[in-house]
Design an enzyme around this catalytic site. Structure first.
Site, PDB file in Angstrom:
ATOM      1  N   ARG A 177      12.458  62.188 -17.466  1.00 54.07           N
ATOM      2  CA  ARG A 177      13.697  62.882 -16.818  1.00 54.07           C
ATOM      3  C   ARG A 177      13.556  63.365 -16.290  1.00 54.07           C
ATOM      4  O   ARG A 177      13.321  64.938 -17.382  1.00 54.07           O
ATOM      5  CB  ARG A 177      14.762  62.368 -17.305  1.00 54.07           C
ATOM      6  CG  ARG A 177      16.570  62.886 -17.004  1.00 54.07           C
ATOM      7  CD  ARG A 177      17.512  62.959 -17.673  1.00 54.07           C
ATOM      8  NE  ARG A 177      18.379  63.451 -17.803  1.00 54.07           N
ATOM      9  CZ  ARG A 177      19.225  64.201 -17.626  1.00 54.07           C
ATOM     10  NH1 ARG A 177      19.139  65.319 -18.047  1.00 54.07           N
ATOM     11  NH2 ARG A 177      20.829  64.578 -16.969  1.00 54.07           N
ATOM     12  N   ASP A 220      23.791  56.601  -8.940  1.00 56.43           N
ATOM     13  CA  ASP A 220      22.894  55.931  -8.088  1.00 56.43           C
ATOM     14  C   ASP A 220      22.878  54.860  -7.637  1.00 56.43           C
ATOM     15  O   ASP A 220      24.112  54.704  -7.649  1.00 56.43           O
ATOM     16  CB  ASP A 220      21.715  55.917  -9.580  1.00 56.43           C
ATOM     17  CG  ASP A 220      21.351  57.412  -9.921  1.00 56.43           C
ATOM     18  OD1 ASP A 220      21.702  58.569  -9.268  1.00 56.43           O
ATOM     19  OD2 ASP A 220      20.842  57.006 -11.598  1.00 56.43           O
ATOM     20  N   THR A 279      22.510  67.531 -23.648  1.00 57.09           N
ATOM     21  CA  THR A 279      21.393  67.703 -22.136  1.00 57.09           C
ATOM     22  C   THR A 279      21.783  67.266 -21.072  1.00 57.09           C
ATOM     23  O   THR A 279      20.986  66.463 -20.381  1.00 57.09           O
ATOM     24  CB  THR A 279      20.021  66.792 -22.962  1.00 57.09           C
ATOM     25  OG1 THR A 279      20.930  65.411 -23.436  1.00 57.09           O
ATOM     26  CG2 THR A 279      19.149  67.215 -24.123  1.00 57.09           C
ATOM     27  N   CYS A 335      43.095  57.709 -55.925  1.00 60.11           N
ATOM     28  CA  CYS A 335      42.143  58.303 -55.671  1.00 60.11           C
ATOM     29  C   CYS A 335      41.096  58.401 -56.256  1.00 60.11           C
ATOM     30  O   CYS A 335      39.930  58.596 -56.937  1.00 60.11           O
ATOM     31  CB  CYS A 335      43.065  60.020 -55.451  1.00 60.11           C
ATOM     32  SG  CYS A 335      44.284  59.912 -54.366  1.00 60.11           S
TER      33      CYS A 335
END
Length: 531
Positions: A47, A97, A144, A444
């Site tokens: 890339r 793309d 990124t 709990c």
């Protein structure tokens, strides 16, 4: 790129996406890639967003030459011309793309084509147009790529939906976007469709490219994937073995664990709400465990290395950074994690917090009342009133089984009858007493009991005894912890000195401390339903 018609079979398990800008000082690009290949990387995507064509082609050629020595295919990001010129194995396309159908015409039949997908619609379109694999993400926020636009981060839930769209198609899937050594286990377990369709791999960028030791990082990721892949057929919640679940077998395992807890004395690390800390600690001690209530983020790595169990109960919804870190480190150390999302349906903040935690780490057990389980299952059948439930499910077995499959863990629905499931078997437990619901934090302390018993079972898994029914089986451990509390509650309620909830709690702690294997065997009320 090969011009024949034979398409290469690709192992997508550890898919490295390059990023030269991330390299640490003194580490060259090809050195990093080679170390990662030796560590177990199975695919490399080159890339390059900021370089001219000639430089991109040179980088691609160098990468292919190196990867060919390890028989690892190289995919080119975006650039079809570079893929063709370099002879790469294929290309990876983004949503903006060139359309896949056109790319397929330009490339030889052997080319591998992948597509980035963020929605189910993207995945369906990729299948229709003939993609070989899809990259699902971003799973998490990442440095990124710009994922600030709404919908850019699909999360675990979004990946599940896309995997459902790939069912039966043969199209492979890798998770991408913020995946690293800390969250890879949660990613693998969480990104599974409701029918069990799982990931074929994980795509990693900065965790390897920015690492000063890419071999070690890649090895850790590869080993985690291999261990997960080997365990898929056995179910995500079992540490070692699954027993044949019968009433007698469950009761016997629960009775055995009563003594096991006292023998191994598990450390029970609890990040729990302020209302119940004292009684949770007392319950842990009475059962035979060793309690610690530690919330600071800085402590979590050290505590996770100590064998035992972890309970994360966010009743007062604070210490979130500590909860995030505790779960991540527990996953890394294969320590059972019990998640109690108290009142998760009551506010949008609680729902968002639960989603954040469940995106960060993999629970071993999720426990809750009907309203809490309903909120996690996106069901409107049961309404919440604060931390309490109004009503119940028509088919509780179906609800817990489905949620267990979704989250790949044990799910416990607490109530007059307790339902627990690993996604296949459903166990119904009918012990207990109504007065248990009249003390603060009854649910709990049930989480405390379960974390104690899961912790003991995980320790027992590391020192197996021949013929044992409880070596690491978390479904049995959850059943045992539930039975311990509810049977002790029955016995405490029957004491002469118990006149109401004020006298019941001390009696409950006494009965937990005196609980015997025989009491469990003689009292447990169990039904089993297996698909």
């Amino acid at each position: 790129m090969s011009t024949d018609n034979v398409k290469r079979v690709v192992d997508f398990s550890l898919y490295l996406v390059t990023g030269r800008n991330l390299l640490p000082h003194g580490k060259s690009y090809l050195t990093c890639i080679e170390e990662a290949l030796r560590g177990g990387v199975t695919v490399v995507q080159v890339r390059e967003k900021e370089v001219e064509t000639a430089e991109f082609l040179e980088i691609a050629n160098d990468t292919i030459a190196l990867c060919s020595r390890y028989n690892v295919p190289v995919i080119i990001n975006d650039r079809i011309d570079v893929a063709l010129a370099s002879g790469a194995a294929g290309v990876h396309l983004g949503q903006s793309d060139m359309p896949l159908a056109i790319v397929r015409k330009l490339l030889p039949p052997s080319a591998i084509i992948g597509v980035s997908c963020t929605t189910r619609e993207h995945a369906l379109k990729a299948v229709e147009e003939g993609a070989d694999y899809v990259g699902l993400g971003a799973i998490y926020a990442t440095r990124t790529k710009d994922v600030s636009a709404p919908g850019s981060v699909c999360g675990i839930a979004g990946a599940r939906a896309m995997l459902g769209a790939l069912e039966g198609t043969g199209v492979k899937a890798v998770a991408i976007g913020g995946v690293n050594s800390k969250n890879v286990l949660r990613t693998l377990h969480g990104c599974v469709s409701s029918t069990g369709h799982a990931l074929d791999g994980v795509a990693v960028v900065s965790d390897i490219m920015a690492s000063p030791e890419p071999y070690a990082t890649a090895s850790c990721l590869a080993q985690t994937f291999c261990a997960w892949s080997a365990a898929v057929s056995r179910g995500p919640a079992a540490f070692l073995v699954k027993a044949q679940y019968t009433r007698e077998g469950i009761a016997a395992a629960a009775a055995t664990l009563v003594d096991t807890v006292r023998r191994v004395r598990p450390l029970v690390h609890q990040i729990t709400n302020n209302v119940v800390k004292t009684q949770s600690a007392n319950v842990t001690l009475a059962l035979g465990g060793s309690p610690i209530m530690a919330e600071a983020e800085a402590e979590q790595a050290d505590l996770a290395r100590v064998p035992g169990g972890l309970l994360i109960n966010y009743g007062t919804v604070d210490a979130i950074d500590g909860m995030l870190a505790a779960g991540i480190h527990a996953n890394q150390n294969r320590k059972p994690v019990v998640f109690d999302p108290v009142g998760v349906g009551a506010t949008s903040f609680r729902r968002a917090t639960a989603a954040k935690l469940l995106d960060a780490w993999q629970p071993t057990v999720i426990k809750g009342n009907a309203a809490e389980i309903g909120a996690l299952a996106d069901s409107e059948e049961v309404k919440a009133q604060g931390v309490d439930s109004l009503g119940g499910f028509k088919d509780a077995s179906a609800v817990v089984r489905s949620l267990a499959r979704t989250h790949r863990c044990i799910v416990l629905l607490s109530g007059p009858t307790d339902y627990l499931s690993d996604g296949s078997t459903v166990i119904r437990l009918s012990n207990g007493h109504a007065i248990l619901g009249q003390i603060t934090g009854a649910g709990c302390v049930l989480g405390t009991a379960i974390a104690t018993y899961c912790g003991a079972a995980s320790i027992a898994a590391s020192e197996p005894c021949e013929g044992s029914l409880v070596n690491g089986d978390m479904l049995l451990a959850v059943a045992a912890g539930t039975l311990a509390l509810t049977i002790a509650a029955q016995r405490a309620a029957g004491r002469k000195e118990v006149r109401g909830p004020g006298t019941f709690l001390p009696a409950l702690i006494d009965e937990l401390a005196m609980l015997s294997p025989g009491a469990v065997l003689g009292t447990a009320t169990i039904d089993v339903e297996t698909e």
